[in-house]
Design a protein around this motif. Structure first.
Motif, short mmCIF file in Angstrom:
data_model
loop_
_atom_site.label_atom_id
_atom_site.label_comp_id
_atom_site.label_asym_id
_atom_site.label_seq_id
_atom_site.Cartn_x
_atom_site.Cartn_y
_atom_site.Cartn_z
N ARG A 33 -5.29 -6.29 -3.21
CA ARG A 33 -3.88 -6.88 -2.10
C ARG A 33 -2.81 -6.21 -2.11
NH1 ARG A 33 -3.44 -10.77 2.33
NH2 ARG A 33 -5.65 -12.07 1.95
N TYR A 35 -3.18 -3.10 -2.85
CA TYR A 35 -3.01 -1.64 -2.49
C TYR A 35 -4.51 -1.94 -1.54
CZ TYR A 35 -7.65 -1.60 -5.13
OH TYR A 35 -8.85 -1.90 -6.18
N TYR A 36 -4.04 -1.19 -0.72
CA TYR A 36 -4.34 -0.63 0.68
C TYR A 36 -6.28 -0.23 0.45
CZ TYR A 36 -6.89 -0.40 5.48
OH TYR A 36 -7.88 0.20 6.57
N LYS A 38 -9.96 0.77 2.37
CA LYS A 38 -10.98 1.06 3.65
C LYS A 38 -12.03 0.38 3.71
CE LYS A 38 -11.77 5.40 3.34
NZ LYS A 38 -12.60 6.56 3.47
#
Length: 79
Positions: A33, A35-36, A38
């Motif tokens: 979590r 970083y994002y 896709k």
């Protein structure tokens, strides 16, 4: 989640807490979590993890049935 502190031994309680968090996968989830990710990357990662788990299970099954030799364990240190 609860950890009992016995005899004011906070170090031991902290180790127990970390072990419980590790088993629950909290550290791994926090790392993911940070970083994002896709949705397509997430799906690919989950698929790769599932394949890895299936291969590991098949390898363990084959070792139990005697199909393949178990990996050699390092010898204990000489005394």
């Amino acid at each position: 989640m609860q950890v009992v502190v016995r005899d004011n031994n906070v170090d031991q309680a902290l180790r127990a807490l970390k072990k419980k968090l590790q088993r629950e996968g909290v550290f791994r989830e926090m790392k993911l979590r940070n970083y994002y990710e896709k949705p397509s990357e997430k799906k690919a990662r989950q698929k790769a993890e599932a394949i890895r788990r299936a291969r590991k299970l098949a390898r363990k099954r084959a070792q139990r049935e005697g199909g393949i030799a178990a990996p050699a364990r390092p010898a204990a240190a000489a005394r």
